[in-house]
Write a protein that holds these residues in place. Structure first.
Motif, PDB file in Angstrom:
ATOM      1  N   ILE A   1      48.245  18.713  35.146  1.00 11.04           N
ATOM      2  CA  ILE A   1      46.969  18.803  35.855  1.00 11.04           C
ATOM      3  C   ILE A   1      46.033  19.676  35.041  1.00 11.04           C
ATOM      4  N   LEU A   2      44.804  19.235  34.936  1.00 12.68           N
ATOM      5  CA  LEU A   2      43.744  20.034  34.347  1.00 12.68           C
ATOM      6  C   LEU A   2      42.739  20.282  35.463  1.00 12.68           C
ATOM      7  N   PHE A   3      42.493  21.546  35.783  1.00 12.47           N
ATOM      8  CA  PHE A   3      41.565  21.924  36.849  1.00 12.47           C
ATOM      9  C   PHE A   3      40.458  22.767  36.236  1.00 12.47           C
ATOM     10  N   LEU A   4      39.228  22.322  36.404  1.00 15.39           N
ATOM     11  CA  LEU A   4      38.065  22.998  35.847  1.00 15.39           C
ATOM     12  C   LEU A   4      37.186  23.507  36.981  1.00 15.39           C
ATOM     13  N   TYR A   5      36.732  24.758  36.856  1.00 15.18           N
ATOM     14  CA  TYR A   5      35.841  25.291  37.882  1.00 15.18           C
ATOM     15  C   TYR A   5      34.973  26.416  37.332  1.00 15.18           C
ATOM     16  N   GLU A   6      33.870  26.635  38.006  1.00 13.62           N
ATOM     17  CA  GLU A   6      32.927  27.707  37.674  1.00 13.62           C
ATOM     18  C   GLU A   6      32.656  28.461  38.966  1.00 13.62           C
ATOM     19  N   ASN A   7      32.891  29.762  38.965  1.00 19.15           N
ATOM     20  CA  ASN A   7      32.728  30.559  40.174  1.00 19.15           C
ATOM     21  C   ASN A   7      31.354  31.214  40.241  1.00 19.15           C
ATOM     22  N   ASP A   8      30.944  31.494  41.471  1.00 21.44           N
ATOM     23  CA  ASP A   8      29.816  32.390  41.685  1.00 21.44           C
ATOM     24  C   ASP A   8      30.248  33.767  41.187  1.00 21.44           C
ATOM     25  N   PRO A   9      29.323  34.718  41.031  1.00 18.24           N
ATOM     26  CA  PRO A   9      29.715  36.038  40.533  1.00 18.24           C
ATOM     27  C   PRO A   9      30.888  36.642  41.324  1.00 18.24           C
ATOM     28  N   ALA A  10      31.902  37.085  40.572  1.00 16.84           N
ATOM     29  CA  ALA A  10      33.113  37.642  41.170  1.00 16.84           C
ATOM     30  C   ALA A  10      33.859  38.439  40.115  1.00 16.84           C
ATOM     31  N   VAL A  11      34.707  39.340  40.582  1.00 19.78           N
ATOM     32  CA  VAL A  11      35.640  40.052  39.716  1.00 19.78           C
ATOM     33  C   VAL A  11      37.019  39.539  40.081  1.00 19.78           C
ATOM     34  N   VAL A  12      37.768  39.072  39.078  1.00 20.18           N
ATOM     35  CA  VAL A  12      39.095  38.513  39.321  1.00 20.18           C
ATOM     36  C   VAL A  12      40.114  39.364  38.577  1.00 20.18           C
ATOM     37  N   ILE A  13      41.080  39.870  39.333  1.00 25.80           N
ATOM     38  CA  ILE A  13      42.105  40.735  38.745  1.00 25.80           C
ATOM     39  C   ILE A  13      43.430  39.993  38.675  1.00 25.80           C
ATOM     40  N   GLY A  14      44.269  40.410  37.743  1.00 26.46           N
ATOM     41  CA  GLY A  14      45.578  39.804  37.564  1.00 26.46           C
ATOM     42  C   GLY A  14      46.553  40.206  38.662  1.00 26.46           C
ATOM     43  N   ARG A  15      47.621  39.494  38.720  1.00 28.80           N
ATOM     44  CA  ARG A  15      48.634  39.644  39.766  1.00 28.80           C
ATOM     45  C   ARG A  15      49.156  41.077  39.918  1.00 28.80           C
ATOM     46  N   PHE A  16      49.307  41.800  38.831  1.00 26.80           N
ATOM     47  CA  PHE A  16      49.942  43.109  38.888  1.00 26.80           C
ATOM     48  C   PHE A  16      48.954  44.277  38.740  1.00 26.80           C
ATOM     49  N   GLN A  17      47.669  44.005  38.826  1.00 25.96           N
ATOM     50  CA  GLN A  17      46.681  45.057  38.585  1.00 25.96           C
ATOM     51  C   GLN A  17      46.248  45.772  39.860  1.00 25.96           C
ATOM     52  N   ASN A  18      45.812  47.010  39.686  1.00 23.39           N
ATOM     53  CA  ASN A  18      45.299  47.821  40.772  1.00 23.39           C
ATOM     54  C   ASN A  18      43.780  47.666  40.785  1.00 23.39           C
ATOM     55  N   PRO A  19      43.201  47.082  41.844  1.00 26.41           N
ATOM     56  CA  PRO A  19      41.755  46.831  41.842  1.00 26.41           C
ATOM     57  C   PRO A  19      40.922  48.098  41.689  1.00 26.41           C
ATOM     58  N   TRP A  20      41.379  49.233  42.211  1.00 28.19           N
ATOM     59  CA  TRP A  20      40.615  50.477  42.145  1.00 28.19           C
ATOM     60  C   TRP A  20      40.620  51.080  40.745  1.00 28.19           C
ATOM     61  N   ARG A  21      41.572  50.665  39.927  1.00 31.49           N
ATOM     62  CA  ARG A  21      41.598  51.130  38.535  1.00 31.49           C
ATOM     63  C   ARG A  21      40.855  50.156  37.621  1.00 31.49           C
ATOM     64  N   GLU A  22      40.692  48.919  38.048  1.00 35.51           N
ATOM     65  CA  GLU A  22      40.117  47.876  37.198  1.00 35.51           C
ATOM     66  C   GLU A  22      38.615  47.706  37.361  1.00 35.51           C
ATOM     67  N   CYS A  23      38.068  48.052  38.535  1.00 39.43           N
ATOM     68  CA  CYS A  23      36.637  47.862  38.741  1.00 39.43           C
ATOM     69  C   CYS A  23      36.130  48.849  39.788  1.00 39.43           C
ATOM     70  N   ARG A  24      34.846  48.923  39.871  1.00 36.53           N
ATOM     71  CA  ARG A  24      34.206  49.785  40.858  1.00 36.53           C
ATOM     72  C   ARG A  24      34.054  48.975  42.147  1.00 36.53           C
ATOM     73  N   THR A  25      35.074  49.037  42.984  1.00 35.02           N
ATOM     74  CA  THR A  25      35.119  48.190  44.178  1.00 35.02           C
ATOM     75  C   THR A  25      33.964  48.480  45.137  1.00 35.02           C
ATOM     76  N   GLY A  26      33.570  49.752  45.270  1.00 34.32           N
ATOM     77  CA  GLY A  26      32.446  50.083  46.148  1.00 34.32           C
ATOM     78  C   GLY A  26      31.150  49.461  45.664  1.00 34.32           C
ATOM     79  N   LEU A  27      30.906  49.528  44.360  1.00 28.84           N
ATOM     80  CA  LEU A  27      29.710  48.916  43.784  1.00 28.84           C
ATOM     81  C   LEU A  27      29.760  47.402  43.966  1.00 28.84           C
ATOM     82  N   ALA A  28      30.906  46.810  43.723  1.00 30.61           N
ATOM     83  CA  ALA A  28      31.040  45.357  43.905  1.00 30.61           C
ATOM     84  C   ALA A  28      30.705  44.977  45.343  1.00 30.61           C
ATOM     85  N   ARG A  29      31.214  45.735  46.312  1.00 30.11           N
ATOM     86  CA  ARG A  29      30.945  45.452  47.720  1.00 30.11           C
ATOM     87  C   ARG A  29      29.448  45.580  48.013  1.00 30.11           C
TER      88      ARG A  29
END
Length: 144
Positions: free
Chosen positions: A38-66
């Motif tokens: 399967i080949l799946f192609l997509y384009e998202n609206d603005p978003a931050v996407v983190i990997g399975r094992f990452q801590n969101p609070w260490r990877e981005c400014r979650t308050g600013l994103a919100r």
């Protein structure tokens, strides 16, 4: 069009909804038939996407994103944090092979880009780089 009980083929999302596209990616992963692709192609609206094992609070400014209305999402694969948005094409290559070859799949992408005049190479981290030089055009995240 895929067969009644088999998912195979090329799918293009018409949605920019990151949660919906990540959910579809996971659905396709669990639905691919043995030996299928399967080949799946997509384009998202603005978003931050983190990997399975990452801590969101260490990877981005979650308050600013919100405050900015930018969603923070976790994908089921590994890999690093990436910013998605218009102009960022996401390519999911999903294989029904028990142990797909990462390098072979990346080489397929490289061959597909060559007729467009893009000389792309892969590095040891499975990034795709525009050659000559080292302008990164793609990273990789894997799930088996």
């Amino acid at each position: 069009m895929p067969g009644k009980n088999s998912m195979t083929g090329v799918y293009l999302s018409t949605s920019g909804n990151c949660a919906a596209n990540l959910a579809m990616e996971e659905f396709l992963l669990t639905s691919v038939r043995p030996g299928g692709e399967i080949l799946f192609l997509y384009e998202n609206d603005p978003a931050v996407v983190i990997g399975r094992f990452q801590n969101p609070w260490r990877e981005c400014r979650t308050g600013l994103a919100r405050r900015e209305g930018t969603g923070v999402y976790r994908r089921i694969s590994g890999g690093g944090t990436v910013v998605h948005g218009p102009g960022n094409l996401n390519i999911a290559m999903i294989s029904g092979t028990p142990r797909p070859e990462k390098e072979a799949n990346l080489d397929r992408v490289i061959r597909a880009l060559a007729p467009l005049g893009l000389n792309v190479v892969r590095n040891e981290r499975h990034d795709l780089l525009l050659h000559p030089g080292s302008f990164k055009v793609s990273g990789s995240a894997f799930r088996q």
